[in-house]
Design a protein around this motif. Structure first.
Motif, PDB file in Angstrom:
ATOM      1  N   HIS A  10       0.832  -1.203   0.000  1.00 40.36           N
ATOM      2  CA  HIS A  10       0.000   0.000   0.000  1.00 40.36           C
ATOM      3  C   HIS A  10       0.862   1.247   0.000  1.00 40.36           C
ATOM      4  CE1 HIS A  10       0.840  -0.437   4.297  1.00 40.36           C
ATOM      5  NE2 HIS A  10       0.636   0.869   4.394  1.00 40.36           N
ATOM      6  N   GLN A  11       0.213   2.325  -0.375  1.00 40.98           N
ATOM      7  CA  GLN A  11       0.850   3.637  -0.387  1.00 40.98           C
ATOM      8  C   GLN A  11      -0.208   4.642   0.010  1.00 40.98           C
ATOM      9  OE1 GLN A  11       2.233   4.850  -4.252  1.00 40.98           O
ATOM     10  NE2 GLN A  11       3.246   6.652  -3.468  1.00 40.98           N
ATOM     11  N   TYR A  12       0.163   5.551   0.893  1.00 37.34           N
ATOM     12  CA  TYR A  12      -0.752   6.617   1.289  1.00 37.34           C
ATOM     13  C   TYR A  12      -0.453   7.867   0.477  1.00 37.34           C
ATOM     14  CZ  TYR A  12      -1.844   3.751   5.368  1.00 37.34           C
ATOM     15  OH  TYR A  12      -2.235   2.744   6.208  1.00 37.34           O
ATOM     16  N   LEU A  13      -1.500   8.418  -0.112  1.00 41.81           N
ATOM     17  CA  LEU A  13      -1.447   9.694  -0.817  1.00 41.81           C
ATOM     18  C   LEU A  13      -2.471  10.605  -0.160  1.00 41.81           C
ATOM     19  CD1 LEU A  13      -1.312   8.305  -4.467  1.00 41.81           C
ATOM     20  CD2 LEU A  13       0.601   9.147  -3.098  1.00 41.81           C
ATOM     21  N   PRO A  14      -2.436  11.897  -0.436  1.00 41.75           N
ATOM     22  CA  PRO A  14      -3.431  12.782   0.172  1.00 41.75           C
ATOM     23  C   PRO A  14      -4.859  12.312  -0.144  1.00 41.75           C
ATOM     24  CG  PRO A  14      -1.691  14.077  -0.829  1.00 41.75           C
ATOM     25  CD  PRO A  14      -1.459  12.650  -1.236  1.00 41.75           C
ATOM     26  N   HIS A  15      -5.619  12.030   0.877  1.00 40.12           N
ATOM     27  CA  HIS A  15      -7.030  11.654   0.785  1.00 40.12           C
ATOM     28  C   HIS A  15      -7.270  10.335   0.067  1.00 40.12           C
ATOM     29  CE1 HIS A  15      -7.685  15.647   2.296  1.00 40.12           C
ATOM     30  NE2 HIS A  15      -7.036  16.145   1.268  1.00 40.12           N
ATOM     31  N   MET A  16      -6.251   9.505  -0.090  1.00 39.78           N
ATOM     32  CA  MET A  16      -6.477   8.192  -0.694  1.00 39.78           C
ATOM     33  C   MET A  16      -5.443   7.184  -0.223  1.00 39.78           C
ATOM     34  SD  MET A  16      -5.346   8.539  -4.706  1.00 39.78           S
ATOM     35  CE  MET A  16      -6.337   9.974  -4.958  1.00 39.78           C
ATOM     36  N   SER A  17      -5.906   5.941  -0.181  1.00 42.21           N
ATOM     37  CA  SER A  17      -5.046   4.800   0.115  1.00 42.21           C
ATOM     38  C   SER A  17      -5.000   3.952  -1.145  1.00 42.21           C
ATOM     39  CB  SER A  17      -5.620   3.969   1.263  1.00 42.21           C
ATOM     40  OG  SER A  17      -5.718   4.723   2.441  1.00 42.21           O
ATOM     41  N   VAL A  18      -3.802   3.702  -1.661  1.00 43.41           N
ATOM     42  CA  VAL A  18      -3.629   2.897  -2.865  1.00 43.41           C
ATOM     43  C   VAL A  18      -3.158   1.517  -2.419  1.00 43.41           C
ATOM     44  CG1 VAL A  18      -2.455   2.661  -5.073  1.00 43.41           C
ATOM     45  CG2 VAL A  18      -3.049   4.944  -4.205  1.00 43.41           C
ATOM     46  N   ILE A  19      -3.918   0.489  -2.786  1.00 39.07           N
ATOM     47  CA  ILE A  19      -3.618  -0.882  -2.412  1.00 39.07           C
ATOM     48  C   ILE A  19      -3.232  -1.637  -3.674  1.00 39.07           C
ATOM     49  CG2 ILE A  19      -4.480  -2.954  -1.244  1.00 39.07           C
ATOM     50  CD1 ILE A  19      -4.815  -0.185   0.329  1.00 39.07           C
ATOM     51  N   ALA A  20      -2.061  -2.274  -3.675  1.00 40.13           N
ATOM     52  CA  ALA A  20      -1.627  -3.090  -4.813  1.00 40.13           C
ATOM     53  C   ALA A  20      -1.766  -4.556  -4.426  1.00 40.13           C
ATOM     54  CB  ALA A  20      -0.188  -2.772  -5.182  1.00 40.13           C
ATOM     55  N   ILE A  21      -2.506  -5.299  -5.239  1.00 40.92           N
ATOM     56  CA  ILE A  21      -2.692  -6.728  -5.031  1.00 40.92           C
ATOM     57  C   ILE A  21      -2.058  -7.433  -6.214  1.00 40.92           C
ATOM     58  CG2 ILE A  21      -4.358  -8.592  -4.692  1.00 40.92           C
ATOM     59  CD1 ILE A  21      -6.342  -6.461  -3.695  1.00 40.92           C
ATOM     60  N   ALA A  22      -1.091  -8.297  -5.946  1.00 39.68           N
ATOM     61  CA  ALA A  22      -0.362  -8.976  -7.020  1.00 39.68           C
ATOM     62  C   ALA A  22      -0.299 -10.472  -6.740  1.00 39.68           C
ATOM     63  CB  ALA A  22       1.051  -8.409  -7.136  1.00 39.68           C
ATOM     64  N   GLY A  23      -0.085 -11.236  -7.801  1.00 33.18           N
ATOM     65  CA  GLY A  23       0.041 -12.682  -7.665  1.00 33.18           C
ATOM     66  C   GLY A  23      -1.279 -13.366  -7.959  1.00 33.18           C
ATOM     67  N   GLY A  53      -1.031  -6.298 -11.130  1.00 36.72           N
ATOM     68  CA  GLY A  53      -0.041  -7.342 -10.898  1.00 36.72           C
ATOM     69  C   GLY A  53      -0.626  -8.725 -10.693  1.00 36.72           C
ATOM     70  N   LEU A  54      -1.946  -8.860 -10.856  1.00 35.51           N
ATOM     71  CA  LEU A  54      -2.566 -10.173 -10.663  1.00 35.51           C
ATOM     72  C   LEU A  54      -2.318 -11.099 -11.854  1.00 35.51           C
ATOM     73  CD1 LEU A  54      -6.025  -9.406  -9.052  1.00 35.51           C
ATOM     74  CD2 LEU A  54      -4.052 -10.504  -7.991  1.00 35.51           C
ATOM     75  N   ARG A  55      -2.006 -12.340 -11.538  1.00 36.94           N
ATOM     76  CA  ARG A  55      -1.913 -13.384 -12.567  1.00 36.94           C
ATOM     77  C   ARG A  55      -3.154 -14.255 -12.548  1.00 36.94           C
ATOM     78  NH1 ARG A  55       2.817 -16.784 -11.097  1.00 36.94           N
ATOM     79  NH2 ARG A  55       2.099 -16.176  -9.064  1.00 36.94           N
ATOM     80  N   LEU A  56      -3.826 -14.337 -11.385  1.00 34.69           N
ATOM     81  CA  LEU A  56      -5.025 -15.150 -11.226  1.00 34.69           C
ATOM     82  C   LEU A  56      -5.993 -14.401 -10.333  1.00 34.69           C
ATOM     83  CD1 LEU A  56      -6.367 -18.142 -11.409  1.00 34.69           C
ATOM     84  CD2 LEU A  56      -5.621 -18.246  -9.037  1.00 34.69           C
ATOM     85  N   LEU A  57      -7.254 -14.351 -10.743  1.00 38.57           N
ATOM     86  CA  LEU A  57      -8.314 -13.758  -9.934  1.00 38.57           C
ATOM     87  C   LEU A  57      -9.560 -14.582 -10.159  1.00 38.57           C
ATOM     88  CD1 LEU A  57      -9.410 -11.478  -8.120  1.00 38.57           C
ATOM     89  CD2 LEU A  57      -9.923 -10.210 -10.205  1.00 38.57           C
ATOM     90  N   ASP A  58      -9.981 -15.330  -9.132  1.00 38.46           N
ATOM     91  CA  ASP A  58     -11.239 -16.059  -9.295  1.00 38.46           C
ATOM     92  C   ASP A  58     -12.349 -15.301  -8.569  1.00 38.46           C
ATOM     93  OD1 ASP A  58     -11.270 -16.781  -6.591  1.00 38.46           O
ATOM     94  OD2 ASP A  58     -10.707 -18.861  -6.944  1.00 38.46           O
ATOM     95  N   ALA A  59     -13.574 -15.741  -8.724  1.00 42.11           N
ATOM     96  CA  ALA A  59     -14.728 -14.994  -8.216  1.00 42.11           C
ATOM     97  C   ALA A  59     -14.652 -14.770  -6.708  1.00 42.11           C
ATOM     98  CB  ALA A  59     -16.017 -15.716  -8.575  1.00 42.11           C
ATOM     99  N   SER A  60     -14.148 -15.720  -5.948  1.00 40.31           N
ATOM    100  CA  SER A  60     -14.077 -15.527  -4.502  1.00 40.31           C
ATOM    101  C   SER A  60     -12.975 -14.551  -4.113  1.00 40.31           C
ATOM    102  CB  SER A  60     -13.858 -16.865  -3.790  1.00 40.31           C
ATOM    103  OG  SER A  60     -12.654 -17.456  -4.215  1.00 40.31           O
ATOM    104  N   GLY A  61     -12.049 -14.287  -5.011  1.00 36.34           N
ATOM    105  CA  GLY A  61     -10.973 -13.348  -4.734  1.00 36.34           C
ATOM    106  C   GLY A  61     -11.392 -11.901  -4.858  1.00 36.34           C
ATOM    107  N   ILE A  62     -12.625 -11.643  -5.330  1.00 36.33           N
ATOM    108  CA  ILE A  62     -13.060 -10.259  -5.522  1.00 36.33           C
ATOM    109  C   ILE A  62     -14.191  -9.865  -4.577  1.00 36.33           C
ATOM    110  CG2 ILE A  62     -12.290 -10.100  -7.907  1.00 36.33           C
ATOM    111  CD1 ILE A  62     -15.193 -10.600  -8.765  1.00 36.33           C
ATOM    112  N   GLN A  63     -14.294 -10.535  -3.457  1.00 35.87           N
ATOM    113  CA  GLN A  63     -15.294 -10.159  -2.466  1.00 35.87           C
ATOM    114  C   GLN A  63     -15.018  -8.749  -1.983  1.00 35.87           C
ATOM    115  OE1 GLN A  63     -15.039 -12.905   0.747  1.00 35.87           O
ATOM    116  NE2 GLN A  63     -15.755 -14.632  -0.446  1.00 35.87           N
TER     117      GLN A  63
END
Length: 75
Positions: A10-23, A53-63
């Motif tokens: 993650h990275q904090y910017l003014p008024h936002m949190s950026v979350i990177a999900i990879a793998g 950065g995602l290589r795989l995303l199944d339906a349960s991974g996007i809850q």
């Protein structure tokens, strides 16, 4: 069971949190994502999720994680 192939950052910017999900985001890792988001997001911030950065995303991974509690309205 093998090791998790999920990476979270993650990275904090003014008024936002950026979350990177990879793998790989799947049923096995969905709890890790939910816990991570709850732990690092700041109240009042917009949340931006970078899935590039995602290589795989199944339906349960996007809850969707639960929304943070709202402050009571002033009357």
């Amino acid at each position: 069971m093998g090791t998790s192939k999920l990476r979270l950052a993650h990275q904090y910017l003014p008024h936002m949190s950026v979350i990177a999900i990879a793998g790989e985001a799947s049923r096995i890792t969905s709890g890790q994502v939910t816990d991570y988001l709850a732990r690092i997001r700041r109240p009042g911030d917009q949340v931006i999720v970078d899935l590039s950065g995602l290589r795989l995303l199944d339906a349960s991974g996007i809850q969707a994680p639960p929304a943070p509690p709202m402050a009571p309205a002033c009357t």
